[in-house]
Design a protein around this motif. Sequence first.
Motif, short mmCIF file in Angstrom:
data_model
loop_
_atom_site.label_atom_id
_atom_site.label_comp_id
_atom_site.label_asym_id
_atom_site.label_seq_id
_atom_site.Cartn_x
_atom_site.Cartn_y
_atom_site.Cartn_z
N ASP A 108 0.81 -1.22 0.00
CA ASP A 108 0.00 0.00 0.00
C ASP A 108 0.84 1.28 0.00
O ASP A 108 0.30 2.37 -0.25
N GLU A 109 2.14 1.15 0.27
CA GLU A 109 2.99 2.34 0.31
C GLU A 109 2.93 3.09 -1.01
O GLU A 109 2.98 2.49 -2.09
N ARG A 110 2.84 4.40 -0.91
CA ARG A 110 2.77 5.24 -2.10
C ARG A 110 4.18 5.65 -2.49
O ARG A 110 4.94 6.19 -1.68
N THR A 120 2.12 10.48 -6.54
CA THR A 120 2.42 9.17 -5.95
C THR A 120 1.42 8.12 -6.44
O THR A 120 0.33 8.44 -6.92
N ILE A 121 1.83 6.88 -6.29
CA ILE A 121 0.98 5.75 -6.64
C ILE A 121 1.34 4.58 -5.72
O ILE A 121 2.50 4.42 -5.33
N ALA A 122 0.36 3.78 -5.39
CA ALA A 122 0.60 2.63 -4.51
C ALA A 122 1.47 1.60 -5.21
O ALA A 122 1.31 1.34 -6.41
N ARG A 123 2.39 1.01 -4.45
CA ARG A 123 3.30 -0.01 -5.00
C ARG A 123 2.51 -1.16 -5.64
O ARG A 123 2.88 -1.64 -6.71
#
Length: 168
Positions: A108-110, A120-123
């Motif tokens: 879920d980390e962006r 940003t975008i989620a991994r």
Amino acid sequence: MDADSLLALVHYHAWANDRVLATAADLTDEELRRPATHDRGSAFETIRHLVDVDWSWRQFCLGVDVGESYVWDHGFTLDEVPQLHAFTLEEDARLRDYVASLEQTALDERLVMSEDPNDTIARWLILTHIVNHGTQHRSELARYFTVCGHSPGDLDLLDSLSLPAPEG
């Protein structure tokens, strides 16, 4: 997306890549390298693009900035189908291991996509993109290979579930 679902997609990606690259070995060099209706020019260049995108997005997820370079700019010789196939088997194994190592918080980390820290975008979405991008190009290749008399057969997700992932 949860880790198990993403891992299932990554297993599919590896299985389908293996099928397409095994089929590519059956084509002549002329068939692989002639200009066709692929968005990358030839089937060979489409395969190289697929391999490069898989590698470079995984590198991005790891925090490695490869910039505008290609995988072959980093010491990998990928000028023939057997080299591409061997590299893909290894890269798909690296991707599976990487995804399997991630906890939900890491998925879920962006990740920052540009100079703009708000871009940003989620991994997990980037990792899903790898699979989806591969599906696009594998379908182009499968159609072309079929016209050349070398169909890779069905490349459906559900067909991959009953088979083990390729060794790599």
